[in-house]
Design an enzyme around this catalytic site. Structure first.
Site, PDB file in Angstrom:
ATOM      1  N   THR A  85      44.924 103.429 -67.924  1.00 47.30           N
ATOM      2  CA  THR A  85      44.274 104.283 -66.922  1.00 47.30           C
ATOM      3  C   THR A  85      44.682 105.742 -67.049  1.00 47.30           C
ATOM      4  OG1 THR A  85      44.211 102.433 -65.384  1.00 47.30           O
ATOM      5  CG2 THR A  85      43.988 104.601 -64.414  1.00 47.30           C
TER       6      THR A  85
ATOM      7  N   ASP B 223      42.265  99.470 -73.121  1.00 43.21           N
ATOM      8  CA  ASP B 223      42.735  98.976 -71.833  1.00 43.21           C
ATOM      9  C   ASP B 223      43.788  97.928 -72.214  1.00 43.21           C
ATOM     10  OD1 ASP B 223      41.377  98.369 -68.721  1.00 43.21           O
ATOM     11  OD2 ASP B 223      42.841  96.971 -69.571  1.00 43.21           O
ATOM     12  N   SER B 224      44.912  97.909 -71.513  1.00 38.65           N
ATOM     13  CA  SER B 224      46.003  97.055 -71.989  1.00 38.65           C
ATOM     14  C   SER B 224      45.710  95.564 -71.848  1.00 38.65           C
ATOM     15  CB  SER B 224      47.317  97.412 -71.298  1.00 38.65           C
ATOM     16  OG  SER B 224      47.328  96.936 -69.980  1.00 38.65           O
ATOM     17  N   SER B 225      44.612  95.196 -71.220  1.00 42.49           N
ATOM     18  CA  SER B 225      44.240  93.776 -71.207  1.00 42.49           C
ATOM     19  C   SER B 225      43.875  93.314 -72.618  1.00 42.49           C
ATOM     20  CB  SER B 225      43.060  93.536 -70.268  1.00 42.49           C
ATOM     21  OG  SER B 225      43.437  93.932 -68.978  1.00 42.49           O
TER      22      SER B 225
ATOM     23  N   ASP C 249      48.674  97.034 -66.791  1.00 49.93           N
ATOM     24  CA  ASP C 249      48.398  95.597 -66.643  1.00 49.93           C
ATOM     25  C   ASP C 249      49.316  94.713 -67.499  1.00 49.93           C
ATOM     26  OD1 ASP C 249      46.421  96.241 -64.873  1.00 49.93           O
ATOM     27  OD2 ASP C 249      44.740  95.759 -66.188  1.00 49.93           O
TER      28      ASP C 249
ATOM     29  N   GLN D 219      58.757  79.698 -60.633  1.00 47.97           N
ATOM     30  CA  GLN D 219      57.606  80.426 -60.074  1.00 47.97           C
ATOM     31  C   GLN D 219      58.076  81.471 -59.061  1.00 47.97           C
ATOM     32  OE1 GLN D 219      54.640  77.606 -58.637  1.00 47.97           O
ATOM     33  NE2 GLN D 219      54.771  76.434 -60.536  1.00 47.97           N
ATOM     34  N   CYS D 220      59.333  81.357 -58.595  1.00 47.88           N
ATOM     35  CA  CYS D 220      59.878  82.376 -57.678  1.00 47.88           C
ATOM     36  C   CYS D 220      60.172  83.643 -58.473  1.00 47.88           C
ATOM     37  CB  CYS D 220      61.187  81.901 -57.058  1.00 47.88           C
ATOM     38  SG  CYS D 220      60.994  80.485 -55.998  1.00 47.88           S
TER      39      CYS D 220
END
Ligand code: ASP
Length: 339
Positions: free
Chosen positions: A12, A56-58, A89, A274-275
């Site tokens: 961006t 775009d970093s995706s 991202d 997942q924490c």
């Protein structure tokens, strides 16, 4: 005079709204420079390498990580530090990957980007860019103050392999709850000297063999044997398993048997939680005891981004599952704390 190499990959920070489509799309580096006349006033020489294809970093991938690592290697002796402009991202993946690829790094590699384009009136890009350069050139007794791969964003400097993008709309896009920030920018630039890693050896090594031989098993109550079996039988050598709480999983026999079969067939399974805060403690609960006994690797407090890229790095370097497991559980670049 200090020399800093800015590597522009996209994101961006260097985007503009296309008048036709109204979508944000990348611009070239000269147009970025026009928006920051302050760059001229910095007491250092700025060199620029702009990627041919600004992304775009995706669209980031391991081939580009290798290109970045090679650029750093090829310019290592000529500059004092590196600033990499990158979309936010996937910035934490790239920073984590580079932290593993660059061994005994003695110079700063500072990733930054922004949430608003550099041409926007309220942009966060200028502060991020200017301070990232200040950090990349900061020295004490002729040594870099932060010889690490880092992310600088919204007044904070994070260790790259400890950070993750947690907010897509605030300027405060990154967090690193399991490790202190390395520096904070306010009236003064304050470095947390005790938290910054120093290279233990002189010999800078660039590793560029990565294997994307990885699958992810993210658990949820009700996951079916069919789904687990499919993921575990994928044609990969490493599985990152995202578990509950302190590294726990169901104790259902079918699940335990599937994991055991995967390990017996030569796959390496890495347990991360997942924490976002806290650590995996294999064996603390009954629900992780069997995992420990069968040889699941303990990911401690690693981020998802660090776990994936560390797995790719180790699979690229080593063949033997036992060696990979041992190194996954070892602190290689400050990415985990053994509790
Ligand atoms: N989509 C953008 C990217 O990652 C977002 C950003 O730069 O912040 O390239």
């Amino acid at each position: 005079m200090n020399q800093i190499l800015i590597i522009y990959t996209g994101g961006t920070i260097g985007m503009m709204t296309d008048p036709k489509t109204k979508a944000l799309k990348p611009i070239n580096f000269e147009q970025i420079m026009e928006n920051v006349p302050e760059l001229e006033k910095l007491n250092c020489k700025i060199l620029v390498h702009s990627f041919e294809q600004i992304i775009d970093s995706s669209n980031m991938n391991p081939e580009i990580w290798c290109e970045l690592a090679h650029l750093i290697r090829d310019n290592y002796d000529n500059v004092d530090g590196f600033v990499i402009l990158h979309g936010s991202d996937t910035m934490a993946f790239t920073a984590s990957a580079l932290s593993f690829m660059l061994e005994n790094l003695a110079k700063p590699v500072i990733f930054t980007g922004s949430q608003l384009p550099i041409s926007a009136i309220r942009t966060d890009a200028k502060e991020n860019l200017m301070t990232a350069i200040e950090i990349a050139k900061a020295k004490k007794h002729d040594r870099a103050r932060v010889p690490e791969v880092c992310i600088y964003f919204d007044y904070k400097l994070f260790r790259g392999n400890r950070a993750f993008k947690y907010n897509s709309s605030k300027f405060e896009a990154f967090r690193s709850p399991n490790y202190p920030i390395l520096a904070e920018s306010g009236v003064h630039l304050k470095f947390s000297l005790n938290d910054i890693r120093q290279p233990t050896e002189d010999h800078f090594i660039v590793h560029s063999d990565l294997a994307n031989d990885v699958a992810v098993l993210k658990l949820y109550p009700g996951i079916s044997p069919k789904v687990v079996e499919n993921i575990l039988s994928a044609d990969v050598r490493g599985i990152v398993m995202e578990t509950f709480g302190a590294g726990n999983t169901t104790t259902d026999q079918w699940f335990i048997d599937l994991l055991k079969n995967a390990i017996n067939s030569g796959k390496v399974i890495l347990d991360i939680s997942q924490c976002k805060v806290g650590t995996v403690e294999l064996g603390r609960y009954e629900t992780s005891k069997e995992l420990k006994d069968m040889g699941v690797a303990n990911g401690y407090d690693m981020t998802y981004e660090a776990a994936i890229t560390k797995m790719m790095y180790l699979l690229g370097q080593y063949k033997e599952p036992a060696v990979i497991k041992e190194l996954l559980e070892t602190d290689l670049r400050g990415e985990l704390t053994i509790s």
